[in-house]
Scaffold this active site. Structure first.
Site, PDB file in Angstrom:
ATOM      1  N   ASN A   1      -6.790  -6.357  -1.688  1.00  0.00           N
ATOM      2  CA  ASN A   1      -6.633  -4.910  -1.394  1.00  0.00           C
ATOM      3  C   ASN A   1      -5.648  -4.217  -2.171  1.00  0.00           C
ATOM      4  OD1 ASN A   1      -4.236  -5.881  -0.426  1.00  0.00           O
ATOM      5  ND2 ASN A   1      -4.718  -6.077   1.613  1.00  0.00           N
TER       6      ASN A   1
ATOM      7  N   THR B   1      -4.724  -2.827   6.246  1.00  0.00           N
ATOM      8  CA  THR B   1      -5.154  -3.987   5.493  1.00  0.00           C
ATOM      9  C   THR B   1      -6.743  -4.292   5.824  1.00  0.00           C
ATOM     10  OG1 THR B   1      -2.983  -5.003   5.693  1.00  0.00           O
ATOM     11  CG2 THR B   1      -4.804  -6.373   5.288  1.00  0.00           C
TER      12      THR B   1
ATOM     13  N   ARG C   1       3.648   3.260   3.247  1.00  0.00           N
ATOM     14  CA  ARG C   1       2.476   2.479   4.155  1.00  0.00           C
ATOM     15  C   ARG C   1       1.144   3.466   4.443  1.00  0.00           C
ATOM     16  NH1 ARG C   1       3.321  -2.347   4.594  1.00  0.00           N
ATOM     17  NH2 ARG C   1       2.032  -2.825   6.645  1.00  0.00           N
TER      18      ARG C   1
ATOM     19  N   LYS D   1      -1.512  -5.439  -6.923  1.00  0.00           N
ATOM     20  CA  LYS D   1      -1.894  -6.940  -6.932  1.00  0.00           C
ATOM     21  C   LYS D   1      -2.962  -6.943  -7.986  1.00  0.00           C
ATOM     22  CE  LYS D   1      -1.404  -7.467  -1.812  1.00  0.00           C
ATOM     23  NZ  LYS D   1      -2.126  -7.870  -0.568  1.00  0.00           N
TER      24      LYS D   1
ATOM     25  N   HIS E   1       0.719  -4.225  -2.063  1.00  0.00           N
ATOM     26  CA  HIS E   1       1.203  -4.649  -1.045  1.00  0.00           C
ATOM     27  C   HIS E   1       2.632  -3.491  -0.923  1.00  0.00           C
ATOM     28  CE1 HIS E   1       4.163  -7.166   1.219  1.00  0.00           C
ATOM     29  NE2 HIS E   1       4.996  -6.612   0.453  1.00  0.00           N
TER      30      HIS E   1
ATOM     31  N   PHE F   1      -4.161 -17.986   6.194  1.00  0.00           N
ATOM     32  CA  PHE F   1      -4.506 -17.231   5.105  1.00  0.00           C
ATOM     33  C   PHE F   1      -3.283 -17.457   3.952  1.00  0.00           C
ATOM     34  CE2 PHE F   1      -1.936 -14.469   7.816  1.00  0.00           C
ATOM     35  CZ  PHE F   1      -0.924 -14.078   7.028  1.00  0.00           C
TER      36      PHE F   1
ATOM     37  N   ARG G   1      -5.798   1.806  -0.516  1.00  0.00           N
ATOM     38  CA  ARG G   1      -6.934   0.578  -0.302  1.00  0.00           C
ATOM     39  C   ARG G   1      -8.326   1.031   0.106  1.00  0.00           C
ATOM     40  NH1 ARG G   1      -2.494  -2.608   3.593  1.00  0.00           N
ATOM     41  NH2 ARG G   1      -1.793  -3.905   1.909  1.00  0.00           N
TER      42      ARG G   1
END
Length: 138
Positions: free
Chosen positions: A113, A92, A86, A10, A116, A58, A103
């Site tokens: 964070n 998150t 994951r 991100k 994705h 959001f 993260r």
């Protein structure tokens, strides 16, 4: 079972020059990079990618964040790649992140964070197809 999953690095991570560190983390954990591209999303693309969240509070801030700087889209492959990635990503919610996850290492906040990841096989197929054609995945 060998699977493919989508990783997005991100804007908060690309702006802090963390692309290489994140990719190294993934490769060292046994995932293989099958495709990779740097992309500057526009509003329509970001809204389309996150369409399932439209109407949630959001959604608009997430779209604004995702178009604020380039992202890196990556197709990862490996044994149980979806669950494996994951786990490497971490939660998150900042309070639930395990030490050593991507993260925990790099996220700024719940929204910023760093990464994705697809949450299911169905999502992975849809999300990979959003960024890559089949002949771009090697």
């Amino acid at each position: 079972m060998i699977q493919q999953t989508l990783c997005l690095i991100k804007p908060d991570a690309t702006q802090r020059n963390l692309i290489g560190k994140i990719l190294s983390h993934l490769e060292e954990a046994g995932l293989t990079i099958k495709a990779l591209k740097k992309v500057q999303l526009n509003q329509e693309q970001a809204e389309g990618f996150y369409a399932e969240h439209q109407g949630k509070e959001f959604f608009a801030p997430l779209v604004e964040f995702m178009i604020s700087a380039p992202i890196v889209a990556v197709v990862l492959e490996g044994e149980n790649a979806i669950a494996h990635y994951r786990e490497l990503m971490g939660a998150t919610n900042p309070e639930q992140r395990k030490a050593g996850t991507i993260r925990a290492l790099y996220a700024i906040s719940g929204r910023e964070n760093s990464v994705h990841g697809s949450d299911s096989e169905q999502s992975a197929k849809r999300e990979i197809a959003y960024f890559f054609t089949p002949n771009e995945i090697l």
